[in-house]
Design a protein around this motif. Sequence first.
Motif, short mmCIF file in Angstrom:
data_model
loop_
_atom_site.label_atom_id
_atom_site.label_comp_id
_atom_site.label_asym_id
_atom_site.label_seq_id
_atom_site.Cartn_x
_atom_site.Cartn_y
_atom_site.Cartn_z
N ASN A 1 0.85 -1.18 0.00
CA ASN A 1 0.00 0.00 0.00
C ASN A 1 0.89 1.23 0.00
OD1 ASN A 1 -2.15 1.72 0.04
ND2 ASN A 1 -2.66 1.40 2.20
N VAL A 2 0.93 1.91 -1.13
CA VAL A 2 1.87 3.02 -1.30
C VAL A 2 1.66 4.14 -0.30
CG1 VAL A 2 2.60 4.83 -2.90
CG2 VAL A 2 2.38 2.48 -3.71
N PRO A 3 0.44 4.69 -0.11
CA PRO A 3 0.30 5.80 0.85
C PRO A 3 0.67 5.44 2.28
CG PRO A 3 -1.60 5.68 -0.61
CD PRO A 3 -0.82 4.42 -0.81
N ALA A 4 0.55 4.14 2.63
CA ALA A 4 0.90 3.70 3.99
C ALA A 4 2.36 3.28 4.09
CB ALA A 4 0.01 2.53 4.41
N PHE A 5 3.07 3.23 2.95
CA PHE A 5 4.47 2.80 2.92
C PHE A 5 4.62 1.43 3.59
CE2 PHE A 5 4.38 7.47 3.50
CZ PHE A 5 4.75 7.84 2.22
N SER A 6 3.71 0.52 3.27
CA SER A 6 3.68 -0.76 3.96
C SER A 6 3.63 -1.91 2.98
CB SER A 6 2.47 -0.83 4.89
OG SER A 6 1.27 -0.82 4.14
N ILE A 7 4.07 -3.08 3.45
CA ILE A 7 4.00 -4.31 2.67
C ILE A 7 3.49 -5.42 3.58
CG2 ILE A 7 6.42 -4.90 3.16
CD1 ILE A 7 6.53 -6.24 0.40
N ARG A 8 2.72 -6.32 2.99
CA ARG A 8 2.14 -7.43 3.76
C ARG A 8 2.16 -8.68 2.90
NH1 ARG A 8 -3.51 -9.21 4.39
NH2 ARG A 8 -3.81 -10.16 6.44
N LEU A 9 2.65 -9.77 3.47
CA LEU A 9 2.54 -11.09 2.85
C LEU A 9 1.44 -11.83 3.58
CD1 LEU A 9 3.50 -13.51 1.08
CD2 LEU A 9 5.17 -14.01 2.90
N ALA A 10 0.41 -12.25 2.84
CA ALA A 10 -0.73 -12.91 3.46
C ALA A 10 -0.88 -14.33 2.90
CB ALA A 10 -2.01 -12.12 3.21
N LYS A 11 -1.32 -15.21 3.77
CA LYS A 11 -1.62 -16.59 3.37
C LYS A 11 -2.93 -17.00 4.05
CE LYS A 11 -0.03 -21.38 3.47
NZ LYS A 11 0.97 -22.34 4.01
N ASP A 12 -3.88 -17.40 3.22
CA ASP A 12 -5.19 -17.85 3.72
C ASP A 12 -5.81 -16.83 4.67
OD1 ASP A 12 -4.87 -20.22 2.28
OD2 ASP A 12 -3.84 -21.20 3.94
N GLY A 13 -5.67 -15.56 4.31
CA GLY A 13 -6.30 -14.50 5.09
C GLY A 13 -5.52 -14.06 6.31
N LYS A 14 -4.40 -14.68 6.59
CA LYS A 14 -3.59 -14.32 7.76
C LYS A 14 -2.29 -13.66 7.34
CE LYS A 14 -5.40 -18.08 10.67
NZ LYS A 14 -5.05 -19.26 11.49
N SER A 15 -1.88 -12.68 8.10
CA SER A 15 -0.64 -11.96 7.80
C SER A 15 0.57 -12.78 8.24
CB SER A 15 -0.63 -10.60 8.49
OG SER A 15 0.54 -9.89 8.21
N ILE A 16 1.47 -13.04 7.30
CA ILE A 16 2.70 -13.79 7.59
C ILE A 16 3.86 -12.84 7.84
CG2 ILE A 16 4.30 -15.55 6.71
CD1 ILE A 16 1.45 -16.56 7.24
N PHE A 17 3.85 -11.72 7.12
CA PHE A 17 4.96 -10.77 7.17
C PHE A 17 4.41 -9.38 6.94
CE2 PHE A 17 7.96 -8.15 4.79
CZ PHE A 17 9.15 -8.27 5.51
N GLU A 18 4.83 -8.41 7.77
CA GLU A 18 4.46 -7.02 7.57
C GLU A 18 5.69 -6.16 7.81
OE1 GLU A 18 0.94 -5.55 9.46
OE2 GLU A 18 -0.07 -7.50 9.39
N ASP A 19 5.86 -5.12 6.99
CA ASP A 19 7.06 -4.31 7.14
C ASP A 19 6.88 -2.96 6.45
OD1 ASP A 19 9.60 -3.69 7.98
OD2 ASP A 19 10.59 -5.32 6.92
N ARG A 20 7.91 -2.14 6.56
CA ARG A 20 7.93 -0.83 5.93
C ARG A 20 8.55 -0.92 4.54
NH1 ARG A 20 10.15 3.13 10.83
NH2 ARG A 20 8.72 2.35 12.45
N VAL A 21 8.12 -0.02 3.66
CA VAL A 21 8.74 0.09 2.35
C VAL A 21 9.03 1.55 2.04
CG1 VAL A 21 7.71 -2.01 1.37
CG2 VAL A 21 6.50 0.18 1.18
N VAL A 22 9.97 1.74 1.13
CA VAL A 22 10.24 3.03 0.51
C VAL A 22 9.66 2.97 -0.89
CG1 VAL A 22 12.07 4.49 -0.46
CG2 VAL A 22 12.30 3.57 1.86
N VAL A 23 8.98 4.04 -1.32
CA VAL A 23 8.37 4.05 -2.65
C VAL A 23 8.87 5.25 -3.43
CG1 VAL A 23 6.34 2.83 -1.83
CG2 VAL A 23 6.34 5.33 -1.82
#
Length: 595
Positions: free
Chosen positions: A307-329
């Motif tokens: 999500n660019v405005p939130a500067f965030s990244i999420r890896l999801a599996k079966d509706g559950k978050s596996i990994f969440e972190d910050r990004v630079v865009v």
Amino acid sequence: MLVMMPSGLVLLASSPAAADDMSGPQAAICATLASDALGGFDSQDRQAVIAFYSGRDCRPLWVDERGTTRAADLAIAEMRRADEWGMRSADFPFAALNQPKTDGQWSSGETADAEFEITASILRYAHQAQGGRIPDPETQLSSYLDRQPSLSSAQDILTKISQSQRPDATLREFQPSEDQFLKLKTLLSNLRGKEAGESQNIQIAGRGPTLQRDTKSPEVATLKKRFDVASAPGEDTVFDAALVAAVKKFQASASLQADGIVGPQTRAALAGDGPDNNADKIAAVVANMEEWRWMPRLLGATHVFINVPAFSIRLAKDGKSIFEDRVVVGTADKQTPIFSKDMKTIVLRPEWNLPDSIKLTALLSGRPIEQQGYVVMRNGHTVESTRVNWANANLSEYTFYQPSGDDNALGLVKFLFPNKHSVYLHDTPSRYLFDERVRLFSHGCMRVRNPQVLAQDILDIVRGSAAPDVKRLVRRGPKDNGITLDTPIPVHVGYFTVWVGDDGQPQYFKDCYGHQKRITLALAGKWKQIDVGKDHLAAVDTSMLKQIRLRADARSKKEGDGFDSPMGVTNNFESVGYQRNNDSVGDLIRKKLGF
């Protein structure tokens, strides 16, 4: 019996006798189909409507002379709730249904008019629910919005809804079903439920004293109102444990240190990023709901969401978050494009191949390419850059790359999901940028803070117990080591300025690229006010390059700055066939030479 329509389409009647027996609304519908009086449909939908009613022997589906059927009542009731879905019920006026009846009945012509009005409204509703109000965001709004709504054909819509026992439920199926979209729908209802005239401007000042546990301040009461935190009688100005928890949750969603203390960065986030009043919040939610209509209806059981405005990244599996972190865009003038593609390869210890625009930047620096940390190759062989006459060379025949290593611009990991924008997700040696609240720093690619963890999580999902050890390969493995994913992972680069958490609390992010504003203007029909901007993938206009080159040569001779050397701006640009990627060649030259 066959009846030739003006369009060339043949209208079928089941038999000559049946055709002769047609009367009342059935005959009026046939007559309308055979004439030029069938309005309210675009050309493609018109042909589908003709075919649909031809297959029904012109029998009405929604009305008879006495009024609407039960199926029509259900469908109309749903369309009148369009505002609940971020659409406009005013787009479905049903004027023909309001025709006065004579002796409790419509005439055959009035019945046909009402029938076609309902059919046109159903098609309009289904298409709008699927994103049809802005059918081509890439052209109509910005070339960075690489989205294309998927609209069902009129034939499919009419077939599906005519066979349904609950046409209202069938209409709802054309709306997105993604959880976040439905949360936005609920938020929209809540915002519209606010009392008229109630002030919703409950932001605190961007600058002020630090607020923390046990602080007493009128601003604490403002924060409690914003986060809907209840207080004991007389304690509304006391910063208590419940407010600490609410602030921590907000900080985590805004990629800030979740310490529960309202310091300078948290103040800035609370004061500056969200809409100021209820009307602005409603407009933001509606724009975000429209963006969800352009998204793939299935994100994938396993997927990556940025999500660019939130500067965030999420890896999801079966509706559950596996990994969440910050990004630079990307910066505002070199934006990260908004699109969805499949990740197919993870590369460890990558080399960086420079695009043509950055090759040119390196050449214009006046320093040998090798001194800048790059290697030049042609036809598979390393060449010495100072021995190339760049004035006559075709730059596209040369590869410039930065070898693998800690100083590589891509860091130690990159994630490839082939796309026309030539952007991807990667590591970076510039770790300090992740500490910034607003992370608009790249040339379009997305940099992730902990790429090795993300790579390991993805490989664990795809390969299970056979997944390689990413950290070991980064330390000791081969350079430019591409690992193909046995099952590609969808990557969705989104642009959502409103996000509702699992607790139902919304977060509002800054419209850093202006896409929300563009969508809002488009939905209001204010197309001429939209700043579409330049097409970031358009072919380069080389008409000014000769003039720029001559000015550069004249300047270099006057100032002796080295531009008349083999490294100078004397390349035959017209023969290179450049394509823009964020900056055009002309833009780069003008920036470098100060024009």
